[in-house]
Design a protein around this motif. Structure first.
Motif, PDB file in Angstrom:
ATOM      1  N   ASP A   1       1.237   4.353  -2.751  1.00 15.59           N
ATOM      2  CA  ASP A   1       1.031   5.764  -2.402  1.00 15.59           C
ATOM      3  C   ASP A   1       2.231   6.618  -2.794  1.00 15.59           C
TER       4      ASP A   1
ATOM      5  N   ILE B   1      -6.007  -4.692   3.046  1.00 12.44           N
ATOM      6  CA  ILE B   1      -6.193  -3.468   2.254  1.00 12.44           C
ATOM      7  C   ILE B   1      -7.173  -3.704   1.096  1.00 12.44           C
TER       8      ILE B   1
ATOM      9  N   GLU C   1       0.833  -1.206   0.000  1.00 10.63           N
ATOM     10  CA  GLU C   1       0.000   0.000   0.000  1.00 10.63           C
ATOM     11  C   GLU C   1       0.870   1.261   0.000  1.00 10.63           C
ATOM     12  N   GLU C   2       1.925   1.263   0.794  1.00 16.04           N
ATOM     13  CA  GLU C   2       2.776   2.449   0.848  1.00 16.04           C
ATOM     14  C   GLU C   2       3.555   2.641  -0.449  1.00 16.04           C
TER      15      GLU C   2
ATOM     16  N   HIS D   1      -9.888  -2.318   0.376  1.00 14.32           N
ATOM     17  CA  HIS D   1     -10.442  -1.052  -0.122  1.00 14.32           C
ATOM     18  C   HIS D   1      -9.526  -0.379  -1.138  1.00 14.32           C
ATOM     19  N   ARG D   2      -8.274  -0.834  -1.232  1.00 15.61           N
ATOM     20  CA  ARG D   2      -7.326  -0.224  -2.176  1.00 15.61           C
ATOM     21  C   ARG D   2      -7.220  -1.021  -3.476  1.00 15.61           C
TER      22      ARG D   2
ATOM     23  N   GLY E   1      -2.635   6.049  -7.369  1.00 19.91           N
ATOM     24  CA  GLY E   1      -4.059   6.329  -7.246  1.00 19.91           C
ATOM     25  C   GLY E   1      -4.695   5.587  -6.081  1.00 19.91           C
ATOM     26  N   SER E   2      -5.979   5.781  -5.928  1.00 15.84           N
ATOM     27  CA  SER E   2      -6.688   5.201  -4.789  1.00 15.84           C
ATOM     28  C   SER E   2      -6.864   3.703  -4.915  1.00 15.84           C
ATOM     29  N   LYS E   3      -6.881   3.197  -6.156  1.00 15.26           N
ATOM     30  CA  LYS E   3      -7.018   1.755  -6.369  1.00 15.26           C
ATOM     31  C   LYS E   3      -6.003   1.258  -7.398  1.00 15.26           C
TER      32      LYS E   3
ATOM     33  N   GLU F   1       2.374   7.169  -6.344  1.00 14.05           N
ATOM     34  CA  GLU F   1       1.172   7.899  -6.792  1.00 14.05           C
ATOM     35  C   GLU F   1       0.390   7.095  -7.832  1.00 14.05           C
TER      36      GLU F   1
END
Length: 433
Positions: free
Chosen positions: A217, A244, A213-214, A246-247, A222-224, A220
């Motif tokens: 992020d 995770i 997840e990191e 939701h990602r 995105g959210s998914k 960059e």
């Protein structure tokens, strides 16, 4: 009377018995209590008390004024009691020293050496871009496909056991035309302790998902984003679905390793699958599960056969695998990077995490896409020697929302076969079977 040879060590200047002197009560009076001596006794007495050629060392015990009242055998044992005590004491000291040495050797054997520090004077060099994680560790990564700014689909690939970021099978085996036409960006990374990523001595199942997840992020994405994992990398995708969900835009597990000790696996089915493994691999996995603190020693000792997977024995490959293995091989100069920080923080810790006690069971995971906004796929070969298909089938049956693909005649390395990576990407990104 008794024939006696006496050598008496002391500092008091007492008169000593002379060699060959007759041993009577008058002679005894010349040696007082506490006198240190060495005796060589030749007893000429009745057969019931005779001990010939005895040698002793000790402290002379108190003697009565009338020596004749003591039986010869009793006097002999009175002297040798101190001699035996001293020999026992010396043996105990020797045994204690041996035990201390054995414990020190054992401790050194089971304790892995510290990892080689990346970028240090004598450590491995850093040649790839890295991100700095929340806890100060660095994660090395490699990008494939179209630039992420232009990408329609963004995929994070998770490599398997004894592998690294360069072994990105869907990026290297998929058709370049497909990647360009669909606008696919793929990034792979060295998992902790592998390649050029820092070790994580506190690694857990959850931290593996949080690292992914990191990475997304900081790059960059995105959210998914999509996640794809191969072998033990496929096993890590379960942690993404758990921690995770939701990602995620979608997920694909390619021949994901199965932990034989997941609690909801039927005991008989798990035993059957486990028994298919080579005996040395059964031992290796059992050590990782029950005695993880012995994993380093077990996989470096020479007394028992080592893991066939770690030694990369050709016996672990199916007929199809043997044909595909050349596609997996990278130049030795790059291949050496896999374990160059040390085996414990890479392959050994992988075993401890992957086959240790899990805090969740994958068959209990809920559908992350209840509205069909994404999909989860498992791909499995029915001739896979490393990952038994009978367990994969059971897991897929318990999770009806998973799309299960079993390939006939395929082994463990099937994603390297012509067209398979294209099929995996099309199913994941476009929903095509």
């Amino acid at each position: 009377m008794y024939s006696l040879t006496a050598h008496v060590d002391h500092s008091s200047g007492l008169t000593l018995l002379e060699r060959g002197q007759e041993f009577d009560s008058r002679g005894v009076q010349h040696c007082t209590q506490g006198c240190s001596f060495t005796l060589e006794l030749h007893l000429r007495v009745s057969s019931t008390h005779c001990v010939a050629g005895a040698v002793g060392r000790g402290v002379l015990l108190p003697m009565p004024s009338d020596w004749a009242k003591f039986l010869p055998g009793q006097q002999l044992w009175a002297v040798y009691a101190t001699a035996g005590d001293e020999r026992v004491a010396n043996f105990k000291k020797l045994l204690l020293g041996f035990m201390i040495g054995l414990l020190a050797w054992t401790y050194q054997s089971i304790c892995p050496p510290p990892p080689k520090k990346l970028g240090s004077l004598n450590g491995p060099p850093i040649t790839s871009p890295r991100i700095k994680l929340r806890d100060g560790r660095h994660l090395s990564y490699k990008e494939f496909g179209v630039p992420k700014e232009m990408a329609k689909y963004k995929v994070i690939f998770v490599h398997g056991f004894d592998s690294f970021k360069h072994h990105n099978v869907i990026a290297t085996s998929a058709s370049p035309a497909l990647i360009q036409d669909l606008g696919i960006y793929i990034v792979s990374f060295d998992r902790p302790g592998y390649g050029e990523s820092d070790p994580d001595p506190n690694r857990t199942l959850k931290s593996s998902a949080l690292d992914i997840e990191e990475l997304a992020d900081q790059l960059e994405l995105g959210s998914k984003f999509y996640v794809v994992g191969f072998s033990m990398g496929g096993q890590i995708i379960w942690t993404c679905l758990k921690y995770i969900p939701h990602r995620l835009a979608g997920a694909a597990l390619i021949a994901p390793a199965v932990n034989y000790w997941w609690p909801r696996l039927p005991t008989q089915l798990s035993k059957e699958a486990y028994s298919r493994q080579y005996l040395q691999d059964q031992w290796c996995l059992s050590v990782a599960h029950y005695l993880p603190w012995l994993t380093y020693w077990w996989n470096t000792q020479k007394l028992f056969p080592s893991s066939s997977v770690i030694s990369r024995s050709p016996e672990i490959f199916s007929r199809q695998d043997l044909e595909l293995v050349p596609k997996f091989v990278t130049p030795k100069s790059i291949e050496d990077q896999i374990r160059h920080q040390g085996e414990y923080e890479s392959i050994h810790r992988d075993l401890n995490i992957g086959f240790g006690k899990w805090e969740f069971d994958p068959t209990e995971i809920e559908n992350p896409f209840p509205n069909n906004e994404g999909s989860v796929h498992i791909w499995q070969g029915d001739e896979d020697i490393l990952v038994p298909e009978i367990l994969q089938r059971y897991i897929a049956q318990q999770l009806p929302w998973i799309k299960y693909h079993e390939l006939k005649g395929a082994g463990h390395m099937f994603p390297f076969a012509e067209g398979i990576s294209d099929a995996i990407l099309k199913a994941l990104l476009l929903g095509k079977s």
